[in-house]
Design an enzyme around this catalytic site. Sequence first.
Site, PDB file in Angstrom:
ATOM      1  N   ASP A  60       0.847  -1.202   0.000  1.00 59.02           N
ATOM      2  CA  ASP A  60       0.000   0.000   0.000  1.00 59.02           C
ATOM      3  C   ASP A  60       0.884   1.255   0.000  1.00 59.02           C
ATOM      4  O   ASP A  60       0.602   2.231  -0.694  1.00 59.02           O
ATOM      5  CB  ASP A  60      -0.918  -0.021   1.228  1.00 59.02           C
ATOM      6  CG  ASP A  60      -1.650  -1.356   1.342  1.00 59.02           C
ATOM      7  OD1 ASP A  60      -2.379  -1.691   0.407  1.00 59.02           O
ATOM      8  OD2 ASP A  60      -1.440  -2.079   2.338  1.00 59.02           O
ATOM      9  N   HIS A  76      -4.476  -3.464   6.603  1.00 57.46           N
ATOM     10  CA  HIS A  76      -4.290  -3.732   5.167  1.00 57.46           C
ATOM     11  C   HIS A  76      -5.644  -4.149   4.605  1.00 57.46           C
ATOM     12  O   HIS A  76      -5.967  -5.330   4.484  1.00 57.46           O
ATOM     13  CB  HIS A  76      -3.256  -4.842   4.967  1.00 57.46           C
ATOM     14  CG  HIS A  76      -3.205  -5.315   3.536  1.00 57.46           C
ATOM     15  ND1 HIS A  76      -2.759  -4.524   2.514  1.00 57.46           N
ATOM     16  CD2 HIS A  76      -3.571  -6.485   2.953  1.00 57.46           C
ATOM     17  CE1 HIS A  76      -2.849  -5.177   1.374  1.00 57.46           C
ATOM     18  NE2 HIS A  76      -3.353  -6.375   1.619  1.00 57.46           N
TER      19      HIS A  76
HETATM   20  P1  NDP Z   1      -1.538 -15.821  -3.494  1.00 55.33           P
HETATM   21  O1  NDP Z   1      -0.125 -16.209  -3.447  1.00 55.33           O
HETATM   22  O2  NDP Z   1      -2.002 -14.982  -4.642  1.00 55.33           O
HETATM   23  O3  NDP Z   1      -1.998 -15.071  -2.136  1.00 55.33           O
HETATM   24  C1  NDP Z   1      -1.730 -15.621  -0.873  1.00 55.33           C
HETATM   25  C2  NDP Z   1      -2.266 -14.739   0.225  1.00 55.33           C
HETATM   26  O4  NDP Z   1      -1.675 -13.458   0.163  1.00 55.33           O
HETATM   27  C3  NDP Z   1      -3.782 -14.510   0.182  1.00 55.33           C
HETATM   28  O5  NDP Z   1      -4.263 -14.564   1.515  1.00 55.33           O
HETATM   29  C4  NDP Z   1      -3.878 -13.117  -0.365  1.00 55.33           C
HETATM   30  O6  NDP Z   1      -5.048 -12.459   0.108  1.00 55.33           O
HETATM   31  C5  NDP Z   1      -2.684 -12.485   0.292  1.00 55.33           C
HETATM   32  N1  NDP Z   1      -2.307 -11.175  -0.226  1.00 55.33           N
HETATM   33  C6  NDP Z   1      -1.855 -10.141   0.536  1.00 55.33           C
HETATM   34  N2  NDP Z   1      -1.586  -9.095  -0.195  1.00 55.33           N
HETATM   35  C7  NDP Z   1      -1.864  -9.409  -1.443  1.00 55.33           C
HETATM   36  C8  NDP Z   1      -1.805  -8.704  -2.655  1.00 55.33           C
HETATM   37  N3  NDP Z   1      -1.407  -7.475  -2.743  1.00 55.33           N
HETATM   38  N4  NDP Z   1      -2.167  -9.327  -3.785  1.00 55.33           N
HETATM   39  C9  NDP Z   1      -2.595 -10.590  -3.734  1.00 55.33           C
HETATM   40  N5  NDP Z   1      -2.690 -11.310  -2.601  1.00 55.33           N
HETATM   41  C10 NDP Z   1      -2.336 -10.727  -1.468  1.00 55.33           C
HETATM   42  O7  NDP Z   1      -2.455 -17.100  -3.383  1.00 55.33           O
HETATM   43  P2  NDP Z   1      -2.427 -18.495  -4.132  1.00 55.33           P
HETATM   44  O8  NDP Z   1      -3.791 -19.044  -3.985  1.00 55.33           O
HETATM   45  O9  NDP Z   1      -1.775 -18.395  -5.469  1.00 55.33           O
HETATM   46  O10 NDP Z   1      -1.415 -19.354  -3.260  1.00 55.33           O
HETATM   47  C11 NDP Z   1      -1.635 -19.682  -1.936  1.00 55.33           C
HETATM   48  C12 NDP Z   1      -0.691 -20.790  -1.557  1.00 55.33           C
HETATM   49  O11 NDP Z   1      -0.840 -20.984  -0.182  1.00 55.33           O
HETATM   50  C13 NDP Z   1      -0.988 -22.108  -2.262  1.00 55.33           C
HETATM   51  O12 NDP Z   1       0.230 -22.631  -2.768  1.00 55.33           O
HETATM   52  C14 NDP Z   1      -1.544 -22.996  -1.161  1.00 55.33           C
HETATM   53  O13 NDP Z   1      -1.159 -24.334  -1.280  1.00 55.33           O
HETATM   54  C15 NDP Z   1      -0.948 -22.375   0.075  1.00 55.33           C
HETATM   55  N6  NDP Z   1      -1.750 -22.519   1.289  1.00 55.33           N
HETATM   56  C16 NDP Z   1      -1.100 -22.776   2.433  1.00 55.33           C
HETATM   57  C17 NDP Z   1      -1.770 -22.935   3.620  1.00 55.33           C
HETATM   58  C18 NDP Z   1      -1.008 -23.244   4.857  1.00 55.33           C
HETATM   59  O14 NDP Z   1       0.178 -22.985   4.901  1.00 55.33           O
HETATM   60  N7  NDP Z   1      -1.618 -23.787   5.890  1.00 55.33           N
HETATM   61  C19 NDP Z   1      -3.233 -22.798   3.678  1.00 55.33           C
HETATM   62  C20 NDP Z   1      -3.838 -22.470   2.443  1.00 55.33           C
HETATM   63  C21 NDP Z   1      -3.088 -22.322   1.286  1.00 55.33           C
HETATM   64  P3  NDP Z   1      -6.410 -12.392  -0.741  1.00 55.33           P
HETATM   65  O15 NDP Z   1      -6.978 -13.781  -0.768  1.00 55.33           O
HETATM   66  O16 NDP Z   1      -7.213 -11.405   0.047  1.00 55.33           O
HETATM   67  O17 NDP Z   1      -6.009 -11.887  -2.105  1.00 55.33           O
END
Ligand code: NDP
Length: 327
Positions: free
Chosen positions: A159, A187
Site C-alpha cells: 500500500d 491492510h
Molecule cells: P496468493 O499467493 O495470490 O496469495 C496468498 C495470500 O496473500 C492470500 O491470503 C492473499 O489475500 C494475500 N495477499 C496479501 N496481499 C496481497 C496482494 N497485494 N495481492 C494478492 N494477494 C495478497 O495465493 P495463491 O492461492 O496463489 O497461493 C496460496 C498458496 O498458499 C498455495 O500454494 C496454497 O497451497 C498455500 N496454502 C497454504 C496454507 C497453509 O500454509 N496452511 C493454507 C492455504 C493455502 P487475498 O486472498 O485477500 O487476495
Amino acid sequence: MKSAVKVTITGAAGNIGYALVFRIASGAMFGPDQPVILKLLEIPQSMSSVKGVGMELEDCAFPLLHDVVMTDNPAIGFRDTDYAILIGAKPRGKGMERKDLITENAKIFSVQGKAINDHASRDVKVLVVGNPANTNALIAASNAPDLDKRQFTAMTRLDHNRAIGQLANKTNSLVADIKRVTVWGNHSSTQFPHIDNCEIAGKPVYDLVSQDWAIDHFIPRVQRRGAEIIEARGLSSAASAADAIVDHMHDWALGTPDGDWVSMAIPSDGSYGIEEGLVYSYPVTCKDGSYEIVQGLELDEFSVSRLKATQQELLEERAIIADLLGG
Ligand code: NDP
C-alpha cells in the site's frame, strides 16, 4: 563469506510465492553478499507444485542459494529459521462471509504461531502477508508466548509503495524523490494513506497537489488498487506483492534511509491513541534489525477520524477470533 540465513516461506507454490523466491535467492532481500537457505513450507496437496519451484530454483544456479528445503511439516519448515514469511492462506470461497474467512485463517495462523514459537530462531522476524494480514499476525504472535510480540509484523508496504507510485505519476516526479508517505492501520480498504508530511524533491507535497485531490482521488485509489488490478488482469497482484515483501524484510533487516520512513503493521504500543497490542500500520524507521515508530507527527481532525475508523475494523476482526488469542 557470511553464514547463510534461513528464510521460511509458507504458500511458496502460490502466485506471490512464485514471484518472490527467485528474488530472495538472487540477493534482492538481504544483499549481494548474504547467502540464503530457502525453506518452502506448503500444504500436502501443493507439494508437487512446490517441488517444481524447487527444480526451477536449482536450474537458476544462484550463487547465494545454499540450500532449498521443501516440506509440509511446520516443525521442519520453521526449524531455526531467521525470517518467516507467511503467505499461505485460505482464499475467500464462493458465498463465504468475511467472518468465515477470518475464522478459517485464524486456525492456520494459530498453528503457525505455535510452530514458530517452538522451532524458529529466538530472533526470528515474521512477516504476515496472507489476509486478513494484520489480524493473522496478531493471532500468530499471541500463540508464540516465548517470543517478543514485536517480532510479528504484517505487510502494508505494498500500500505504501502504491501510494508513492500514484504520487510520482500525478506530479511527474521520480520515486526516489518522494519521502515520508505513511499508510496507517489495516491492510484493507479502511487503510489510511496519508501524505500531509510528504516531501517531493524537498518541497512540501501540497505545493504540487491539492488536499482535495488527496482526499477525493489519491486515498480511494490506493485503497482500491488491489481491486483495480484484479479487474484489469483477471488475477490478483502477485509480483508487486512479492516486491513489497522484499522491501519490508530488506528494510527491517538492513535499515531505512536517513530522512525517510516506511509503513509496517506492528503491534501498537499505544502511539497516536491506538489500542495497545493491535497490529496496526505505522510510519517506522529501522536500524540494526529493529524498528521504531516515528513520533510527534501532527494529525488534523480528518486524519484522526481515519486512524480511528481503521482501528475500529481491527477491533471488530479481533472480536471475531478472540477465543484463538493464546497466552
Ligand atoms: P496468493 O499467493 O495470490 O496469495 C496468498 C495470500 O496473500 C492470500 O491470503 C492473499 O489475500 C494475500 N495477499 C496479501 N496481499 C496481497 C496482494 N497485494 N495481492 C494478492 N494477494 C495478497 O495465493 P495463491 O492461492 O496463489 O497461493 C496460496 C498458496 O498458499 C498455495 O500454494 C496454497 O497451497 C498455500 N496454502 C497454504 C496454507 C497453509 O500454509 N496452511 C493454507 C492455504 C493455502 P487475498 O486472498 O485477500 O487476495
